[in-house]
Scaffold this motif. Structure first.
Motif, PDB file in Angstrom:
ATOM      1  N   PRO A   1      -4.802   0.068  -5.602  1.00  0.00           N
ATOM      2  CA  PRO A   1      -4.701   0.167  -4.326  1.00  0.00           C
ATOM      3  C   PRO A   1      -3.419   0.174  -3.630  1.00  0.00           C
ATOM      4  O   PRO A   1      -3.096   0.602  -2.565  1.00  0.00           O
ATOM      5  CB  PRO A   1      -5.775  -1.036  -3.535  1.00  0.00           C
TER       6      PRO A   1
ATOM      7  N   PRO B   1       0.359   5.502  -4.465  1.00  0.00           N
ATOM      8  CA  PRO B   1       0.275   6.301  -3.378  1.00  0.00           C
ATOM      9  C   PRO B   1      -1.044   6.840  -3.133  1.00  0.00           C
ATOM     10  O   PRO B   1      -1.894   7.181  -4.057  1.00  0.00           O
ATOM     11  CB  PRO B   1       1.323   7.426  -3.852  1.00  0.00           C
ATOM     12  N   LYS B   2      -1.358   7.323  -1.919  1.00  0.00           N
ATOM     13  CA  LYS B   2      -2.800   7.702  -1.338  1.00  0.00           C
ATOM     14  C   LYS B   2      -3.213   8.739  -2.271  1.00  0.00           C
ATOM     15  O   LYS B   2      -4.344   9.118  -2.161  1.00  0.00           O
ATOM     16  CB  LYS B   2      -2.927   7.748  -0.114  1.00  0.00           C
ATOM     17  N   HIS B   3      -2.352   9.586  -2.590  1.00  0.00           N
ATOM     18  CA  HIS B   3      -2.625  10.947  -3.139  1.00  0.00           C
ATOM     19  C   HIS B   3      -3.228  11.038  -4.584  1.00  0.00           C
ATOM     20  O   HIS B   3      -3.606  11.786  -5.070  1.00  0.00           O
ATOM     21  CB  HIS B   3      -1.521  11.995  -3.281  1.00  0.00           C
TER      22      HIS B   3
ATOM     23  N   ARG C   1       0.787  -1.196   0.060  1.00  0.00           N
ATOM     24  CA  ARG C   1      -0.042  -0.151  -0.009  1.00  0.00           C
ATOM     25  C   ARG C   1       0.867   1.351   0.107  1.00  0.00           C
ATOM     26  O   ARG C   1       1.891   1.485   0.471  1.00  0.00           O
ATOM     27  CB  ARG C   1      -0.877   0.085   1.124  1.00  0.00           C
ATOM     28  N   ASN C   2       0.277   2.383  -0.699  1.00  0.00           N
ATOM     29  CA  ASN C   2       1.045   3.576  -0.793  1.00  0.00           C
ATOM     30  C   ASN C   2       2.492   3.357  -1.294  1.00  0.00           C
ATOM     31  O   ASN C   2       3.371   4.105  -0.868  1.00  0.00           O
ATOM     32  CB  ASN C   2       0.993   4.289   0.660  1.00  0.00           C
TER      33      ASN C   2
END
Length: 192
Positions: A166, A169-171, A7-8
Motif C-alpha cells: 500500500p 505508487p498508486k499506478h 502512501r504513493n
C-alpha cells in the motif's frame, strides 16, 4: 501507524521503529525502500507538508548509511497466503511464525475471501527483508517437512504470492489480478 501514513511513495524493503528514549517523546524510525524513487517521494511529501503520522509532522531526512537499490521484481512486504482454512488463518500462522522465532510488526491482516474450506489472507508485514521473506521461507520449509499424509496434502494446497504494498505508487497493478478474467479475491464457489 507509520506505514499507514506512507502512501504513493514506494515499496518498503525494511522498516525499523525505535521507541522514545533519551528525553524524546516520539519514536524514531528508519524506512528503506526498494528503490531511491520511493525515498525521494517521501522526502518530497514531507517537504511539501503532506506527510504526517497521526497528529505529528515527522522530521524526515536521508539516513547516513545508504542502501543500494534492489532489483525490480514482485517482491513485497505484503503476502497473499491461500489454502485450507485450517492452516490459512491468522491465529495458526501467527503461532507458526512465532514458533520459528520470528518477531514482526504487521500493519494488518486482511481476509480477502473465505469459503467453508479455503481462505485467502493478505498479510501486511512491516518489512520485506526481515519479515515477509522470512514468513514465506517458513511456509516453504513447513510444506517440505510435514510427515503425515493428511497434513502433507493440506500444506501442499497452500500457496504464497506477493501482494501490492500500500506504500507503493498508486499506478502499480496487483500481479495477482489477471487483466482479463475472474478476480481471485472473489470467493470461490464451494462444491459438495
Amino acid at each position: 501507524m507509520l506505514l499507514d501514513s506512507v502512501r504513493n511513495c514506494g515499496k518498503i524493503f525494511a522498516a525499523v521503529i525505535n521507541g522514545p528514549e533519551r528525553g524524546h517523546i516520539t519514536a524514531a524510525s528508519k524506512l528503506v525502500f526498494f528503490d531511491v524513487a520511493g525515498a525521494q517521494k517521501l522526502m518530497e511529501q514531507a517537504r511539501d507538508g503532506k506527510f504526517t503520522v497521526g497528529d505529528y509532522v515527522p522530521r524526515v531526512r536521508h539516513n547516513r548509511i545508504k542502501s543500494a537499490e534492489k532489483d525490480p521484481g514482485p517482491q513485497s512486504r505484503v503476502l497473499h497466503i491461500e489454502g485450507p482454512s485450517c492452516i490459512v488463518n491468522q491465529p495458526y500462522l501467527a503461532a507458526l511464525f512465532r514458533g520459528k522465532i520470528m518477531d514482526w510488526q504487521d500493519e494488518i491482516v486482511l481476509t480477502l475471501w473465505t469459503t467453508e474450506t479455503l481462505t485467502r489472507l493478505e498479510w501486511r508485514f512491516g518489512s520485506f527483508r526481515c519479515q515477509a521473506d522470512t514468513a514465506r521461507n517458513i511456509i516453504d520449509r513447513t510444506k517440505r517437512s510435514v510427515v503425515s499424509i493428511e497434513e502433507c496434502s493440506l500444506w501442499q494446497a497452500v500457496t504464497v504470492h506477493y501482494g501490492v504494498d500500500p506504500c507503493a505508487p498508486k499506478h502499480v497493478v496487483d500481479p495477482c489480478v489477471p487483466k482479463h478474467g475472474v478476480d481471485p479475491y472473489t470467493p470461490k464457489p464451494t462444491t459438495k
